[in-house]
Write a protein that holds these residues in place. Structure first.
Motif, PDB file in Angstrom:
ATOM      1  N   MET A   1       0.811  -1.184   0.000  1.00  0.00           N
ATOM      2  CA  MET A   1       0.000   0.000   0.000  1.00  0.00           C
ATOM      3  C   MET A   1       0.863   1.259   0.000  1.00  0.00           C
ATOM      4  O   MET A   1       0.462   2.271  -0.556  1.00  0.00           O
ATOM      5  CB  MET A   1      -0.927  -0.002   1.206  1.00  0.00           C
ATOM      6  CG  MET A   1      -1.897   1.147   1.169  1.00  0.00           C
ATOM      7  SD  MET A   1      -3.172   1.087   2.401  1.00  0.00           S
ATOM      8  CE  MET A   1      -2.367   1.795   3.781  1.00  0.00           C
ATOM      9  N   PHE A   2       2.032   1.192   0.613  1.00  0.00           N
ATOM     10  CA  PHE A   2       2.916   2.360   0.648  1.00  0.00           C
ATOM     11  C   PHE A   2       3.347   2.769  -0.752  1.00  0.00           C
ATOM     12  O   PHE A   2       3.400   3.960  -1.061  1.00  0.00           O
ATOM     13  CB  PHE A   2       4.141   2.062   1.523  1.00  0.00           C
ATOM     14  CG  PHE A   2       5.101   3.210   1.594  1.00  0.00           C
ATOM     15  CD1 PHE A   2       4.791   4.333   2.319  1.00  0.00           C
ATOM     16  CD2 PHE A   2       6.305   3.159   0.915  1.00  0.00           C
ATOM     17  CE1 PHE A   2       5.665   5.404   2.379  1.00  0.00           C
ATOM     18  CE2 PHE A   2       7.191   4.213   0.967  1.00  0.00           C
ATOM     19  CZ  PHE A   2       6.877   5.337   1.708  1.00  0.00           C
ATOM     20  N   ARG A   3       3.626   1.791  -1.601  1.00  0.00           N
ATOM     21  CA  ARG A   3       4.052   2.098  -2.960  1.00  0.00           C
ATOM     22  C   ARG A   3       2.928   2.762  -3.744  1.00  0.00           C
ATOM     23  O   ARG A   3       3.159   3.710  -4.495  1.00  0.00           O
ATOM     24  CB  ARG A   3       4.519   0.823  -3.649  1.00  0.00           C
ATOM     25  CG  ARG A   3       5.324   1.082  -4.868  1.00  0.00           C
ATOM     26  CD  ARG A   3       6.057  -0.121  -5.354  1.00  0.00           C
ATOM     27  NE  ARG A   3       5.290  -1.366  -5.207  1.00  0.00           N
ATOM     28  CZ  ARG A   3       5.624  -2.491  -5.768  1.00  0.00           C
ATOM     29  NH1 ARG A   3       6.707  -2.556  -6.502  1.00  0.00           N
ATOM     30  NH2 ARG A   3       4.897  -3.571  -5.593  1.00  0.00           N
ATOM     31  N   LEU A   4       1.706   2.293  -3.556  1.00  0.00           N
ATOM     32  CA  LEU A   4       0.555   2.907  -4.214  1.00  0.00           C
ATOM     33  C   LEU A   4       0.348   4.327  -3.706  1.00  0.00           C
ATOM     34  O   LEU A   4       0.057   5.238  -4.485  1.00  0.00           O
ATOM     35  CB  LEU A   4      -0.701   2.062  -3.983  1.00  0.00           C
ATOM     36  CG  LEU A   4      -2.007   2.607  -4.544  1.00  0.00           C
ATOM     37  CD1 LEU A   4      -1.930   2.730  -6.059  1.00  0.00           C
ATOM     38  CD2 LEU A   4      -3.159   1.713  -4.137  1.00  0.00           C
ATOM     39  N   ALA A   5       0.513   4.531  -2.411  1.00  0.00           N
ATOM     40  CA  ALA A   5       0.336   5.862  -1.829  1.00  0.00           C
ATOM     41  C   ALA A   5       1.375   6.839  -2.367  1.00  0.00           C
ATOM     42  O   ALA A   5       1.057   8.007  -2.618  1.00  0.00           O
ATOM     43  CB  ALA A   5       0.407   5.792  -0.311  1.00  0.00           C
ATOM     44  N   THR A   6       2.606   6.380  -2.558  1.00  0.00           N
ATOM     45  CA  THR A   6       3.624   7.288  -3.091  1.00  0.00           C
ATOM     46  C   THR A   6       3.343   7.636  -4.552  1.00  0.00           C
ATOM     47  O   THR A   6       3.589   8.767  -4.973  1.00  0.00           O
ATOM     48  CB  THR A   6       5.031   6.688  -2.963  1.00  0.00           C
ATOM     49  OG1 THR A   6       5.069   5.417  -3.602  1.00  0.00           O
ATOM     50  CG2 THR A   6       5.422   6.555  -1.510  1.00  0.00           C
ATOM     51  N   ILE A  12      -1.760  13.687  -6.330  1.00  0.00           N
ATOM     52  CA  ILE A  12      -2.600  14.384  -5.357  1.00  0.00           C
ATOM     53  C   ILE A  12      -1.862  15.557  -4.720  1.00  0.00           C
ATOM     54  O   ILE A  12      -2.423  16.651  -4.564  1.00  0.00           O
ATOM     55  CB  ILE A  12      -3.108  13.390  -4.295  1.00  0.00           C
ATOM     56  CG1 ILE A  12      -4.025  12.355  -4.941  1.00  0.00           C
ATOM     57  CG2 ILE A  12      -3.821  14.105  -3.163  1.00  0.00           C
ATOM     58  CD1 ILE A  12      -4.426  11.213  -4.031  1.00  0.00           C
ATOM     59  N   GLY A  13      -0.608  15.351  -4.352  1.00  0.00           N
ATOM     60  CA  GLY A  13       0.152  16.421  -3.709  1.00  0.00           C
ATOM     61  C   GLY A  13       0.354  17.623  -4.611  1.00  0.00           C
ATOM     62  O   GLY A  13       0.194  18.772  -4.188  1.00  0.00           O
ATOM     63  N   THR A  14       0.677  17.371  -5.864  1.00  0.00           N
ATOM     64  CA  THR A  14       0.861  18.494  -6.786  1.00  0.00           C
ATOM     65  C   THR A  14      -0.463  19.177  -7.102  1.00  0.00           C
ATOM     66  O   THR A  14      -0.504  20.394  -7.295  1.00  0.00           O
ATOM     67  CB  THR A  14       1.533  18.029  -8.083  1.00  0.00           C
ATOM     68  OG1 THR A  14       0.770  16.969  -8.657  1.00  0.00           O
ATOM     69  CG2 THR A  14       2.938  17.564  -7.824  1.00  0.00           C
ATOM     70  N   SER A  15      -1.548  18.413  -7.133  1.00  0.00           N
ATOM     71  CA  SER A  15      -2.858  19.021  -7.374  1.00  0.00           C
ATOM     72  C   SER A  15      -3.258  19.925  -6.214  1.00  0.00           C
ATOM     73  O   SER A  15      -3.747  21.050  -6.429  1.00  0.00           O
ATOM     74  CB  SER A  15      -3.920  17.947  -7.563  1.00  0.00           C
ATOM     75  OG  SER A  15      -3.653  17.181  -8.697  1.00  0.00           O
ATOM     76  N   PHE A  16      -3.071  19.444  -4.991  1.00  0.00           N
ATOM     77  CA  PHE A  16      -3.383  20.276  -3.827  1.00  0.00           C
ATOM     78  C   PHE A  16      -2.496  21.516  -3.783  1.00  0.00           C
ATOM     79  O   PHE A  16      -2.972  22.617  -3.537  1.00  0.00           O
ATOM     80  CB  PHE A  16      -3.211  19.485  -2.536  1.00  0.00           C
ATOM     81  CG  PHE A  16      -4.394  18.637  -2.162  1.00  0.00           C
ATOM     82  CD1 PHE A  16      -5.532  18.590  -2.933  1.00  0.00           C
ATOM     83  CD2 PHE A  16      -4.350  17.869  -1.018  1.00  0.00           C
ATOM     84  CE1 PHE A  16      -6.610  17.801  -2.575  1.00  0.00           C
ATOM     85  CE2 PHE A  16      -5.429  17.077  -0.645  1.00  0.00           C
ATOM     86  CZ  PHE A  16      -6.558  17.053  -1.426  1.00  0.00           C
ATOM     87  N   ALA A  54      -5.234   5.516  -1.188  1.00  0.00           N
ATOM     88  CA  ALA A  54      -4.585   4.211  -1.376  1.00  0.00           C
ATOM     89  C   ALA A  54      -5.245   3.146  -0.524  1.00  0.00           C
ATOM     90  O   ALA A  54      -5.457   1.996  -0.978  1.00  0.00           O
ATOM     91  CB  ALA A  54      -3.097   4.307  -1.053  1.00  0.00           C
ATOM     92  N   ARG A  55      -5.599   3.506   0.706  1.00  0.00           N
ATOM     93  CA  ARG A  55      -6.262   2.539   1.581  1.00  0.00           C
ATOM     94  C   ARG A  55      -7.643   2.181   1.042  1.00  0.00           C
ATOM     95  O   ARG A  55      -8.041   1.021   1.075  1.00  0.00           O
ATOM     96  CB  ARG A  55      -6.382   3.098   2.991  1.00  0.00           C
ATOM     97  CG  ARG A  55      -6.911   2.079   3.981  1.00  0.00           C
ATOM     98  CD  ARG A  55      -6.923   2.614   5.364  1.00  0.00           C
ATOM     99  NE  ARG A  55      -7.803   3.801   5.380  1.00  0.00           N
ATOM    100  CZ  ARG A  55      -8.089   4.475   6.470  1.00  0.00           C
ATOM    101  NH1 ARG A  55      -7.563   4.140   7.618  1.00  0.00           N
ATOM    102  NH2 ARG A  55      -8.892   5.509   6.430  1.00  0.00           N
ATOM    103  N   ALA A  56      -8.359   3.179   0.521  1.00  0.00           N
ATOM    104  CA  ALA A  56      -9.683   2.910  -0.038  1.00  0.00           C
ATOM    105  C   ALA A  56      -9.589   2.029  -1.288  1.00  0.00           C
ATOM    106  O   ALA A  56     -10.431   1.143  -1.497  1.00  0.00           O
ATOM    107  CB  ALA A  56     -10.374   4.226  -0.375  1.00  0.00           C
TER     108      ALA A  56
END
Length: 62
Positions: A1-6, A12-16, A54-56
Motif C-alpha cells: 500500500m505504501f508504494r501505491l500511496a507514493t 494528489i500532492g501536486t494538485s493540492f 490508497a487505503r480505499a
C-alpha cells in the motif's frame, strides 16, 4: 500500500499544492512567502489524502 500511496502522492500532492497556490494568488497574496506557504500546505495535505485514497483502493480490490 505504501508504494501505491507514493504514486498517488505525485498526483494528489501536486494538485493540492497547485490549487492552494492558485487560491493564494486569487485572493491577492502574490508575494513569495504566501505562495510558498500555500504550496507547502498543499503538499502536506496531500500526504494523508494519498494515504486515504490508497487505503480505499486496496480495500475495494480485496
Amino acid at each position: 500500500m505504501f508504494r501505491l500511496a507514493t504514486m498517488l502522492y505525485s498526483i494528489i500532492g501536486t494538485s493540492f499544492a497547485g490549487s492552494f497556490v492558485i487560491a493564494a494568488l486569487a485572493t491577492g497574496r502574490d508575494t513569495l512567502i504566501p505562495i510558498l506557504i500555500a504550496a507547502g500546505a498543499g503538499a502536506l495535505l496531500g500526504i494523508p489524502a494519498s494515504w486515504y485514497v490508497a487505503r480505499a483502493i486496496t480495500k475495494n480490490i480485496r
